[in-house]
Design a protein around this motif. Structure first.
Motif, PDB file in Angstrom:
ATOM      1  N   UNK A  96       0.803  -1.119  -0.135  1.00 36.55           N
ATOM      2  CA  UNK A  96      -0.022   0.009  -0.079  1.00 36.55           C
ATOM      3  C   UNK A  96       0.768   1.396   0.004  1.00 36.55           C
ATOM      4  N   UNK A  97       1.942   1.171   0.648  1.00 32.03           N
ATOM      5  CA  UNK A  97       2.963   2.568   0.949  1.00 32.03           C
ATOM      6  C   UNK A  97       3.869   2.503  -0.245  1.00 32.03           C
ATOM      7  N   UNK A  98       4.036   1.336  -1.046  1.00 35.94           N
ATOM      8  CA  UNK A  98       5.139   1.604  -2.089  1.00 35.94           C
ATOM      9  C   UNK A  98       6.482   1.319  -1.588  1.00 35.94           C
ATOM     10  N   UNK A  99       6.637   0.543  -0.217  1.00 36.10           N
ATOM     11  CA  UNK A  99       7.971   0.472   0.245  1.00 36.10           C
ATOM     12  C   UNK A  99       8.276  -0.935   0.726  1.00 36.10           C
ATOM     13  N   UNK A 100       9.196  -1.226   0.842  1.00 35.40           N
ATOM     14  CA  UNK A 100       9.756  -2.927   1.248  1.00 35.40           C
ATOM     15  C   UNK A 100       9.309  -3.061   2.749  1.00 35.40           C
ATOM     16  N   UNK A 101       9.078  -4.264   3.209  1.00 34.34           N
ATOM     17  CA  UNK A 101       8.716  -4.823   4.375  1.00 34.34           C
ATOM     18  C   UNK A 101       9.564  -4.319   5.375  1.00 34.34           C
ATOM     19  N   UNK A 102      10.969  -4.138   5.095  1.00 35.61           N
ATOM     20  CA  UNK A 102      11.964  -3.811   6.004  1.00 35.61           C
ATOM     21  C   UNK A 102      11.556  -2.344   6.424  1.00 35.61           C
ATOM     22  N   UNK A 103      11.345  -1.360   5.680  1.00 38.28           N
ATOM     23  CA  UNK A 103      10.839  -0.043   5.743  1.00 38.28           C
ATOM     24  C   UNK A 103       9.574  -0.009   6.701  1.00 38.28           C
ATOM     25  N   UNK A 108       7.177   1.093  11.828  1.00 38.28           N
ATOM     26  CA  UNK A 108       6.349   0.284  13.197  1.00 38.28           C
ATOM     27  C   UNK A 108       7.458   0.555  14.355  1.00 38.28           C
ATOM     28  N   UNK A 109       8.538   0.290  14.125  1.00 35.92           N
ATOM     29  CA  UNK A 109       9.694   0.646  15.478  1.00 35.92           C
ATOM     30  C   UNK A 109       9.604   1.869  15.844  1.00 35.92           C
ATOM     31  N   UNK A 110       9.610   2.952  14.724  1.00 34.60           N
ATOM     32  CA  UNK A 110       9.972   4.372  15.216  1.00 34.60           C
ATOM     33  C   UNK A 110       8.523   5.008  15.594  1.00 34.60           C
ATOM     34  N   UNK A 114       1.170   2.162  13.380  1.00 38.53           N
ATOM     35  CA  UNK A 114       0.736   1.806  14.526  1.00 38.53           C
ATOM     36  C   UNK A 114       0.764   0.186  14.185  1.00 38.53           C
ATOM     37  N   UNK A 115       1.182  -0.649  14.903  1.00 42.55           N
ATOM     38  CA  UNK A 115       1.154  -2.012  14.664  1.00 42.55           C
ATOM     39  C   UNK A 115       1.319  -2.818  16.049  1.00 42.55           C
ATOM     40  N   UNK A 116       1.046  -4.400  15.771  1.00 43.99           N
ATOM     41  CA  UNK A 116       0.996  -5.099  16.857  1.00 43.99           C
ATOM     42  C   UNK A 116       1.310  -6.597  16.320  1.00 43.99           C
ATOM     43  N   UNK A 117       1.350  -7.508  17.241  1.00 48.01           N
ATOM     44  CA  UNK A 117       1.658  -8.905  16.656  1.00 48.01           C
ATOM     45  C   UNK A 117       0.577  -9.880  16.888  1.00 48.01           C
TER      46      UNK A 117
END
Length: 149
Positions: A96-103, A108-110, A114-117
């Protein structure tokens, strides 16, 4: 998780009913008393889900309040779960964002997303993705002058 909150419901001088959460900032309204109470439940649900999305507990305004506007104190409750928050997987967020999963993981880290597992799967809030898309951040690192401002 079930959350509860007291609200004061009182006639609004301009018509209908005003609703204020006791001990918290905010308000809502309804045309009828019943609609006002329903709006209080909606208010509580939205704020409880926002806290849950941030990984925090909903900090209610306590109990045992007396009316401050001559209205009625009602206690409302709602049930909220992480699964109630519209979300996609990190891979779908990357697309959706046009970026890599690493990005996406970095965002999410910074705290930019907003995310959760859920088990081994990272879920990302659709609202945080839409907010980031609307903000239209530029590609690359910010220039030094902008970073120092």
């Amino acid at each position: 998780m079930i959350v509860m909150q007291e609200f004061e419901v009182y006639p609004d001088p301009e018509g209908g009913y005003a609703v204020e959460p006791c001990g918290l900032a905010g308000a809502t309204e309804g045309d009828t008393y019943e609609e006002a109470v329903e709006m209080a439940v909606d208010w509580l649900r939205v704020h409880a889900l926002a806290a849950l999305e941030r990984g925090a507990e909903f900090e209610g305004g306590g109990f045992g309040h007396a009316p401050s506007h001559g209205g009625t104190i009602v206690t409302v409750a709602t049930s909220v779960e992480l699964s109630d928050i519209p979300a996609v997987t990190a891979a779908e967020a990357a697309e959706m964002l046009g970026v890599s999963t690493a990005r996406v993981a970095q965002l999410c880290r910074d705290g930019s997303l907003s995310s959760w597992r859920v088990g081994n799967t990272r879920m990302v809030s659709r609202d945080s993705i839409e907010y980031r898309i609307a903000a239209k951040p530029g590609a690359g690192r910010p220039c030094k002058a902008a970073a120092e401002a």
